[in-house]
Design an enzyme around this catalytic site. Sequence first.
Site, PDB file in Angstrom:
ATOM      1  N   GLU A  41      41.067  44.768  51.645  1.00 28.77           N
ATOM      2  CA  GLU A  41      39.752  44.173  51.426  1.00 28.77           C
ATOM      3  C   GLU A  41      39.739  42.683  51.773  1.00 28.77           C
ATOM      4  O   GLU A  41      38.784  42.182  52.352  1.00 28.77           O
ATOM      5  CB  GLU A  41      39.295  44.382  49.986  1.00 28.77           C
ATOM      6  CG  GLU A  41      38.935  45.823  49.649  1.00 28.77           C
ATOM      7  CD  GLU A  41      37.822  46.376  50.518  1.00 28.77           C
ATOM      8  OE1 GLU A  41      37.064  45.584  51.109  1.00 28.77           O
ATOM      9  OE2 GLU A  41      37.712  47.607  50.622  1.00 28.77           O
ATOM     10  N   TYR A 124      31.675  41.311  45.978  1.00 27.54           N
ATOM     11  CA  TYR A 124      31.900  42.505  46.796  1.00 27.54           C
ATOM     12  C   TYR A 124      33.311  43.056  46.608  1.00 27.54           C
ATOM     13  O   TYR A 124      33.500  44.250  46.348  1.00 27.54           O
ATOM     14  CB  TYR A 124      31.666  42.225  48.290  1.00 27.54           C
ATOM     15  CG  TYR A 124      32.360  43.288  49.105  1.00 27.54           C
ATOM     16  CD1 TYR A 124      31.817  44.560  49.205  1.00 27.54           C
ATOM     17  CD2 TYR A 124      33.614  43.058  49.677  1.00 27.54           C
ATOM     18  CE1 TYR A 124      32.490  45.575  49.864  1.00 27.54           C
ATOM     19  CE2 TYR A 124      34.290  44.064  50.335  1.00 27.54           C
ATOM     20  CZ  TYR A 124      33.725  45.313  50.432  1.00 27.54           C
ATOM     21  OH  TYR A 124      34.397  46.307  51.061  1.00 27.54           O
ATOM     22  N   ASP A 142      28.199  45.479  50.695  1.00 28.78           N
ATOM     23  CA  ASP A 142      28.729  44.741  51.835  1.00 28.78           C
ATOM     24  C   ASP A 142      27.680  44.750  52.938  1.00 28.78           C
ATOM     25  O   ASP A 142      26.589  45.274  52.769  1.00 28.78           O
ATOM     26  CB  ASP A 142      30.053  45.349  52.313  1.00 28.78           C
ATOM     27  CG  ASP A 142      29.802  46.563  53.177  1.00 28.78           C
ATOM     28  OD1 ASP A 142      28.867  47.328  52.833  1.00 28.78           O
ATOM     29  OD2 ASP A 142      30.494  46.763  54.176  1.00 28.78           O
TER      30      ASP A 142
END
Length: 293
Positions: A41, A124, A142
């Site tokens: 991520e 996020y 996102d």
Amino acid sequence: MTPSPTDVAALHTVLLDWFDRHARDLPWRRDPSPWPVLVSELMLQQTPVVRVLPVFEAWMLRWPAPPDLAAEPAGEAVRAWGRLGYPRRALRLHAAAVAIVEQHGGDVPADHDDLLALPGVGEYTAAAVASFAFGQRHVVLDTNVRRVLARVADGQQYPAPAVTAAERRLAGSVLPEVGAHRWAAATMELGATVCTARSPRCGDCPVADLCRWRAAGHPEHVGPPRRGQAWDGTDRQCRGRLLAVLRDSTDPVTLAQLEAAWPDQQQRMRCLDSLVADGLVQPAAGSTYTLPG
DNA sequence: AACTCGTGGGT
DNA sequence: TACCCAAGAGT
């Protein structure tokens, strides 16, 4: 606008079924353990999947758990980051590993707020890790999800420049009670591979029949044009050049070597100073510079 | 809230 | 070619 419960149920059925058949086989999905998910991520923030893949694989082989990375100098993270861009993310990931060791016993925390407190982890990423690694239910907003919802539910080509309260409300209203993490992955995947920004492949879209943007005839975005990102001659370009010299050298770098990378003296020194201030570069003996030890 | 922060491939 | 933009975060 919030879709009717009937439409939401239809969206769930058709999109989750599509995801079962079309999900890409990505390494952080094959092994959705907390550390690989967190690493992926951070790397995927503003960087496309295909460019992340090789760096991610090498990273996980070298640092299979947070304590492995935390034990290394931050500069090693910056070097291994390579050309993914936004190298401060490498620093933050290293700092996150240190925090995980110091505050969480070496294990990535499962709690959303604990995740949010980690360096480099914003709204996020906290929601994404909690969802994908721990199977929790969170609104994962996102750029892909925002675009899919803007089109399907609002009939707009693009979402607003920044996340709005209405957008978050909408995303929450279509989030399934059960299997929310799969829904998050599915909507992201649709945006990444079908409902793309530039050339959406509506012919291959599983929710085309439910899409308000398509029903409206794909109206063009109205409103102020979105500003592009200037590049030539910017500090970002200069910093990138300077840091590339540092990354590619195991020895301390001289000011003369940096001069070859960027001719403008004033901007070069300003950017060097900013890199030092950011902790990406460390002054060494005799007016030389290295990656942070 | 607007701005900054890299890099490279697609159109 | 010249843009556009990609699983955002921090200030």
